[in-house]
Every structure is written in structure tokens, then in C-alpha cells.
Scaffold this motif. Structure first.
Motif, PDB file in Angstrom:
ATOM      1  N   LEU A  63       0.845  -1.199   0.000  1.00 25.39           N
ATOM      2  CA  LEU A  63       0.000   0.000   0.000  1.00 25.39           C
ATOM      3  C   LEU A  63       0.876   1.244   0.000  1.00 25.39           C
ATOM      4  CD1 LEU A  63      -2.681  -0.917   2.695  1.00 25.39           C
ATOM      5  CD2 LEU A  63      -2.603  -1.516   0.271  1.00 25.39           C
ATOM      6  N   LEU A  64       0.459   2.212  -0.801  1.00 28.78           N
ATOM      7  CA  LEU A  64       1.180   3.483  -0.884  1.00 28.78           C
ATOM      8  C   LEU A  64       0.273   4.601  -0.398  1.00 28.78           C
ATOM      9  CD1 LEU A  64       2.540   3.121  -4.528  1.00 28.78           C
ATOM     10  CD2 LEU A  64       3.643   2.349  -2.422  1.00 28.78           C
ATOM     11  N   GLN A  65       0.864   5.582   0.231  1.00 28.86           N
ATOM     12  CA  GLN A  65       0.138   6.795   0.598  1.00 28.86           C
ATOM     13  C   GLN A  65       0.788   7.955  -0.125  1.00 28.86           C
ATOM     14  OE1 GLN A  65      -2.491   7.194   2.505  1.00 28.86           O
ATOM     15  NE2 GLN A  65      -2.659   5.080   3.227  1.00 28.86           N
ATOM     16  N   PRO A  66      -0.021   8.879  -0.646  1.00 33.33           N
ATOM     17  CA  PRO A  66       0.579  10.054  -1.270  1.00 33.33           C
ATOM     18  C   PRO A  66       1.365  10.850  -0.233  1.00 33.33           C
ATOM     19  CG  PRO A  66      -1.807  10.003  -1.632  1.00 33.33           C
ATOM     20  CD  PRO A  66      -1.492   8.918  -0.669  1.00 33.33           C
ATOM     21  N   GLY A  67       2.430  11.473  -0.672  1.00 34.98           N
ATOM     22  CA  GLY A  67       3.147  12.399   0.200  1.00 34.98           C
ATOM     23  C   GLY A  67       4.113  11.756   1.162  1.00 34.98           C
ATOM     24  N   THR A  68       4.355  10.464   1.020  1.00 39.26           N
ATOM     25  CA  THR A  68       5.372   9.844   1.880  1.00 39.26           C
ATOM     26  C   THR A  68       6.208   8.875   1.049  1.00 39.26           C
ATOM     27  OG1 THR A  68       5.786   8.352   3.726  1.00 39.26           O
ATOM     28  CG2 THR A  68       3.631   8.177   2.694  1.00 39.26           C
ATOM     29  N   ARG A  69       7.473   8.775   1.408  1.00 39.29           N
ATOM     30  CA  ARG A  69       8.366   7.843   0.707  1.00 39.29           C
ATOM     31  C   ARG A  69       8.335   6.454   1.331  1.00 39.29           C
ATOM     32  NH1 ARG A  69      12.058   9.959  -3.093  1.00 39.29           N
ATOM     33  NH2 ARG A  69      10.945  11.649  -4.098  1.00 39.29           N
ATOM     34  N   LEU A  70       7.442   6.289   2.318  1.00 37.91           N
ATOM     35  CA  LEU A  70       7.321   4.996   2.987  1.00 37.91           C
ATOM     36  C   LEU A  70       6.183   4.196   2.362  1.00 37.91           C
ATOM     37  CD1 LEU A  70       8.018   3.188   5.520  1.00 37.91           C
ATOM     38  CD2 LEU A  70       6.182   4.419   6.674  1.00 37.91           C
ATOM     39  N   ARG A 103       8.573   5.157  -6.628  1.00 40.11           N
ATOM     40  CA  ARG A 103       9.402   6.192  -6.013  1.00 40.11           C
ATOM     41  C   ARG A 103       9.334   6.199  -4.491  1.00 40.11           C
ATOM     42  NH1 ARG A 103      11.349   9.795  -9.410  1.00 40.11           N
ATOM     43  NH2 ARG A 103      11.273  11.496  -7.901  1.00 40.11           N
ATOM     44  N   ARG A 104       9.120   5.006  -3.916  1.00 39.89           N
ATOM     45  CA  ARG A 104       9.192   4.896  -2.455  1.00 39.89           C
ATOM     46  C   ARG A 104      10.582   4.413  -2.067  1.00 39.89           C
ATOM     47  NH1 ARG A 104       4.723   6.882  -4.169  1.00 39.89           N
ATOM     48  NH2 ARG A 104       3.069   7.147  -2.639  1.00 39.89           N
ATOM     49  N   LEU A 105      11.023   4.895  -0.909  1.00 39.58           N
ATOM     50  CA  LEU A 105      12.379   4.569  -0.468  1.00 39.58           C
ATOM     51  C   LEU A 105      12.405   3.507   0.620  1.00 39.58           C
ATOM     52  CD1 LEU A 105      13.979   8.125  -0.230  1.00 39.58           C
ATOM     53  CD2 LEU A 105      14.260   6.424  -2.030  1.00 39.58           C
ATOM     54  N   PHE A 106      11.305   3.364   1.333  1.00 48.97           N
ATOM     55  CA  PHE A 106      11.259   2.428   2.455  1.00 48.97           C
ATOM     56  C   PHE A 106      10.037   1.534   2.325  1.00 48.97           C
ATOM     57  CE2 PHE A 106      13.022   6.487   3.824  1.00 48.97           C
ATOM     58  CZ  PHE A 106      14.280   6.100   4.242  1.00 48.97           C
ATOM     59  N   LEU A 107      10.183   0.307   2.833  1.00 50.58           N
ATOM     60  CA  LEU A 107       9.072  -0.639   2.840  1.00 50.58           C
ATOM     61  C   LEU A 107       8.961  -1.211   4.248  1.00 50.58           C
ATOM     62  CD1 LEU A 107       6.981  -2.130   1.015  1.00 50.58           C
ATOM     63  CD2 LEU A 107       8.729  -3.875   0.661  1.00 50.58           C
ATOM     64  N   ARG A 108       7.789  -1.084   4.830  1.00 50.45           N
ATOM     65  CA  ARG A 108       7.626  -1.526   6.221  1.00 50.45           C
ATOM     66  C   ARG A 108       6.602  -2.653   6.314  1.00 50.45           C
ATOM     67  NH1 ARG A 108       5.740   3.003  10.097  1.00 50.45           N
ATOM     68  NH2 ARG A 108       7.956   3.483  10.211  1.00 50.45           N
ATOM     69  N   LEU A 109       6.955  -3.674   7.093  1.00 51.47           N
ATOM     70  CA  LEU A 109       6.017  -4.755   7.404  1.00 51.47           C
ATOM     71  C   LEU A 109       5.850  -4.805   8.910  1.00 51.47           C
ATOM     72  CD1 LEU A 109       4.391  -7.393   6.736  1.00 51.47           C
ATOM     73  CD2 LEU A 109       6.548  -8.627   6.962  1.00 51.47           C
ATOM     74  N   GLU A 110       4.617  -4.772   9.373  1.00 56.24           N
ATOM     75  CA  GLU A 110       4.366  -4.931  10.807  1.00 56.24           C
ATOM     76  C   GLU A 110       3.942  -6.370  11.059  1.00 56.24           C
ATOM     77  OE1 GLU A 110       1.703  -1.936  12.302  1.00 56.24           O
ATOM     78  OE2 GLU A 110       2.813  -0.374  11.238  1.00 56.24           O
ATOM     79  N   VAL A 111       4.637  -7.020  11.970  1.00 60.70           N
ATOM     80  CA  VAL A 111       4.330  -8.434  12.271  1.00 60.70           C
ATOM     81  C   VAL A 111       4.324  -8.651  13.782  1.00 60.70           C
ATOM     82  CG1 VAL A 111       5.218  -9.567  10.209  1.00 60.70           C
ATOM     83  CG2 VAL A 111       6.783  -9.037  12.059  1.00 60.70           C
ATOM     84  N   ARG A 112       3.698  -9.738  14.181  1.00 66.07           N
ATOM     85  CA  ARG A 112       3.767 -10.119  15.592  1.00 66.07           C
ATOM     86  C   ARG A 112       5.203 -10.486  15.938  1.00 66.07           C
ATOM     87  NH1 ARG A 112      -1.012 -13.912  17.518  1.00 66.07           N
ATOM     88  NH2 ARG A 112       0.811 -14.833  18.484  1.00 66.07           N
ATOM     89  N   ARG A 113       5.548 -10.234  17.209  1.00 69.08           N
ATOM     90  CA  ARG A 113       6.910 -10.530  17.661  1.00 69.08           C
ATOM     91  C   ARG A 113       7.294 -11.990  17.501  1.00 69.08           C
ATOM     92  NH1 ARG A 113       9.283  -6.704  21.190  1.00 69.08           N
ATOM     93  NH2 ARG A 113       7.843  -5.026  21.649  1.00 69.08           N
ATOM     94  N   ASP A 114       6.283 -12.887  17.591  1.00 66.81           N
ATOM     95  CA  ASP A 114       6.605 -14.318  17.534  1.00 66.81           C
ATOM     96  C   ASP A 114       6.552 -14.878  16.110  1.00 66.81           C
ATOM     97  OD1 ASP A 114       3.895 -14.239  17.105  1.00 66.81           O
ATOM     98  OD2 ASP A 114       3.363 -15.604  18.733  1.00 66.81           O
TER      99      ASP A 114
END
Ligand SMILES: CC(C)(COP(=O)(O)OP(=O)(O)OC[C@H]1O[C@@H](n2cnc3c(N)ncnc32)[C@H](O)[C@@H]1OP(=O)(O)O)[C@@H](O)C(=O)NCCC(=O)NCCS
Length: 120
Positions: A63-70, A103-114
Motif C-alpha cells: 500500500l502506498l500513501q501520497p506524500g510519503t516515501r514509505l 518512487r518509495r524509499l522504504f518498505l515496512r512490514l508490521e508483524v507479531r513478535r513471535d
């Protein structure tokens, strides 16, 4: 070499995506309705992987959001029968390529710690 072929998801993939989600997650599953929404939405990369029999073997959703490179790797999943064959890695690379093309510079995945497999 990757034994799977990757391509953008199509509306015809909806049933298989929903069924794969059931096999891959025991909670917090994406619904058929959500997949349909992501398929139609702009600024969204839904990439599917097919095995040699053209069966859905995995997907990655960016997913991309306008206005952020994340960019956000909202979900990634590989069919339990197909795990350990580097398909997760290939999907991650495809997700990174998509984010980079957009043109995004970072990719983030949120996951459970386990969730060691996803973190790895
Ligand atoms: C996370 C997931 C996509 C990995 O898919 P995969 O195709 O089996 O992963 P790969 O074969 O590409 O593995 C790549 C690397 O990840 C690590 N890894 C994969 N599965 C692992 C496991 N069960 N335990 C520890 N490390 C693991 C290893 O370092 C592996 O490299 P190696 O084979 O050289 O050791 C898959 O386990 C999955 O669909 N899990 C359920 C859905 C999920 O939790 N998604 C993330 C949250 S949205």
C-alpha cells in the motif's frame, strides 16, 4: 531460478486469494471484500505468485500513501504447501521493486513478535 511466476493480481484471482488467506492465517484474515477493494484501488500493488500448474501459491500486498516515501507491505503469504522454497523472498523482492518503481524509499512490514518466519 524461481519455479513460480509472478504477476499483478486480477479480479479472477479473488476466489483463490480468499482461499489462500484461509490456509495461511488463523486470525486477522483479509476478507474477500478487502481483496476486491485492494484490486480496484490505485496506489496499491497486489502481486500474486502462481505455481507450474497455475495455482495461486502466494501473494504480497503493498500500500502506498501520497506524500510519503514509505510504502507498507500490508500482507505477504505463501501457501503452507509451498513454504521453504524461497517464494517468500521472491514476493518480497517483487514488493520492493513495485515500491521502488513508485518512487518509495522504504518498505515496512508490521508483524507479531513471535512470527519468526516473516521477520526472517
Ligand atoms: C513468512 C512467509 C511468507 C515466508 O514464506 P516462505 O516462502 O516459506 O519463505 P522463504 O522460503 O522465501 O524463506 C526465506 C528465508 O526466510 C526465513 N524463514 C522462512 N521460514 C522460516 C521459518 N519458519 N522459521 C525461521 N525462518 C524462516 C529463512 O531465513 C529463509 O531463508 P533460508 O531458506 O535460506 O533459511 C510464510 O511463512 C507465510 O506465508 N507465513 C504466514 C503468513 C504470515 O505470517 N505473513 C506475514 C505477516 S503479514
Amino acid at each position: 531460478m524461481c519455479a513460480f511466476s509472478l504477476r499483478p493480481a486480477l479480479p479472477d484471482d479473488l476466489d483463490a486469494l480468499t482461499a489462500l488467506e484461509q490456509r495461511c492465517f488463523s486470525s486477522d484474515r483479509l476478507s474477500r471484500r478487502s481483496f476486491r477493494k485492494w484490486l480496484k484501488r490505485q496506489h496499491t500493488g497486489l502481486i500474486v505468485a502462481l505455481d507450474e500448474q497455475q495455482q495461486l501459491a502466494g501473494y504480497a500486498l503493498v500500500l502506498l500513501q501520497p506524500g510519503t516515501r514509505l510504502a507498507r507491505l500490508y500482507s505477504i503469504a505463501v501457501d503452507p504447501q509451498q513454504r521453504g522454497k524461497k517464494l517468500g523472498e521472491h514476493l518480497l523482492e517483487a514488493a520492493e521493486d513495485y515500491a521502488h518503481q513508485q518512487r518509495r524509499l522504504f518498505l515496512r512490514l508490521e508483524v507479531r513478535r513471535d512470527n519468526t518466519a516473516a521477520i526472517a
